[in-house]
Motif scaffolding. Sequence first.
Motif, short mmCIF file in Angstrom:
data_model
loop_
_atom_site.label_atom_id
_atom_site.label_comp_id
_atom_site.label_asym_id
_atom_site.label_seq_id
_atom_site.Cartn_x
_atom_site.Cartn_y
_atom_site.Cartn_z
N LEU A 105 47.04 -6.05 -43.92
CA LEU A 105 46.89 -4.80 -43.16
C LEU A 105 46.24 -5.05 -41.81
N VAL A 106 45.27 -5.95 -41.77
CA VAL A 106 44.56 -6.23 -40.54
C VAL A 106 45.39 -7.06 -39.58
N ARG A 107 46.16 -7.99 -40.08
CA ARG A 107 46.88 -8.94 -39.23
C ARG A 107 48.24 -8.47 -38.74
N ARG A 108 48.87 -7.55 -39.46
CA ARG A 108 50.21 -7.11 -39.09
C ARG A 108 50.19 -5.75 -38.42
N ASP A 109 51.20 -5.51 -37.59
CA ASP A 109 51.35 -4.19 -36.99
C ASP A 109 51.77 -3.19 -38.05
N ALA A 110 51.41 -1.93 -37.84
CA ALA A 110 51.75 -0.88 -38.79
C ALA A 110 53.26 -0.63 -38.81
N GLY A 165 50.69 -2.62 -52.58
CA GLY A 165 51.39 -1.80 -51.58
C GLY A 165 51.10 -2.25 -50.17
N ALA A 166 49.82 -2.58 -49.89
CA ALA A 166 49.46 -3.05 -48.55
C ALA A 166 50.00 -4.43 -48.28
N LEU A 167 50.09 -5.24 -49.31
CA LEU A 167 50.56 -6.62 -49.16
C LEU A 167 52.06 -6.69 -48.92
N PRO A 202 40.25 -2.12 -42.54
CA PRO A 202 39.71 -2.33 -43.89
C PRO A 202 39.15 -1.06 -44.50
N LEU A 203 38.60 -0.16 -43.65
CA LEU A 203 38.08 1.10 -44.17
C LEU A 203 39.18 1.97 -44.76
N VAL A 204 40.36 1.92 -44.15
CA VAL A 204 41.49 2.72 -44.63
C VAL A 204 41.86 2.31 -46.04
N LEU A 205 42.04 1.00 -46.25
CA LEU A 205 42.45 0.54 -47.57
C LEU A 205 41.33 0.72 -48.58
N ALA A 206 40.09 0.52 -48.15
CA ALA A 206 38.95 0.71 -49.05
C ALA A 206 38.89 2.16 -49.51
N ALA A 207 39.14 3.10 -48.59
CA ALA A 207 39.10 4.51 -48.95
C ALA A 207 40.24 4.86 -49.91
N LYS A 208 41.43 4.33 -49.64
CA LYS A 208 42.56 4.58 -50.55
C LYS A 208 42.25 4.06 -51.95
N ALA A 209 41.74 2.84 -52.01
CA ALA A 209 41.43 2.22 -53.31
C ALA A 209 40.31 2.98 -54.02
N ALA A 210 39.29 3.40 -53.26
CA ALA A 210 38.16 4.11 -53.86
C ALA A 210 38.57 5.47 -54.39
N VAL A 211 39.36 6.21 -53.60
CA VAL A 211 39.77 7.55 -54.02
C VAL A 211 40.71 7.48 -55.22
N PHE A 212 41.77 6.70 -55.10
CA PHE A 212 42.74 6.65 -56.20
C PHE A 212 42.16 5.92 -57.41
N GLY A 213 41.43 4.83 -57.16
CA GLY A 213 40.81 4.11 -58.26
C GLY A 213 39.79 4.96 -58.98
N PRO A 246 40.88 3.16 -36.61
CA PRO A 246 41.26 1.80 -36.20
C PRO A 246 40.66 0.70 -37.07
N ARG A 247 39.57 0.98 -37.76
CA ARG A 247 38.96 -0.02 -38.64
C ARG A 247 39.76 -0.08 -39.93
#
Length: 267
Positions: free
Chosen positions: A262-267, A183-185, A114-125, A111-112
């Motif tokens: 990502l935080v403000r919009r529904d999935a 992609g998230a934007l 920002p952690l999801v996007l941070a993990a995606k960016a960290a892994v792929f980056g 549910p957190r």
Amino acid sequence: MSTAALSPGPGVLAGRYGFAHVLRMEWIKLRSLRSTWWALFTVVAGMIAMGVVTMANTKAPSADKAATFDPTNNVLAGVALGQLVIGVIGVLLVTGEYSSGSMRSTLAAVPRRPLVLAAKAAVFGGVTLVLSEVVAFLTFLVGRAALDPAIEQPSLTDGGVLRAVLMSGAYLGLIAVMAVGIGALVRHTASAIGVLVGLLFVVPAMLAGATGTTVAKFFPTMIAGNSLAVSRPMPEMLTPWAGFALLLVYTAVVYAAGVRVLVRRDA
């Protein structure tokens, strides 16, 4: 490109997960996608091939151009291809989850947001950065061997050469993070790829045609080709470190915008 819905890991209670668990989840997703690895192989093969072909066709400069002759810039020409492929992969890692609906499962497990996007960016980056640095050095070493023997081969010990190779690899790592942010934007695959291509190729090409390098030199592709991947500074272009600093700003802004959406919009 679709991804499987995965939980952060066995034994992780709801709300008790950490960044390492989310990293593991995203790494499993990335590792399980064969198309990603084939695309990254295309980056490796394409960059090396373009470096070899460009160096094989590089001719000795005339006397009036000898001072600005830069074979290092020529051998790193494949960065232009690499950024496109890596950018598309980064976009799809996010938009693919939205199109398949698996993003709901991901956000339910974590549910957190920002952690999801941070993990995606960290892994792929991170994967991209390591791979890009390796292929940048490999391209340089293989490509310079294709240079006409009559032309002095550039060396990593020459002024500015090592920095150019390192920065070219780092640039592709930044593009990976920026693409995840786009992609998230944007969320929609075709639209996100359109934004990526526009930012990297279309807009700077139009500006270069209309105003020369006055404005175009501030766009990522122009910075990569004319500021980072050079051993000798080019006139009227940004210096290597100024260009790299601007790329860091671009990446941070795009990524932050992606987190906000990502935080403000529904999935």
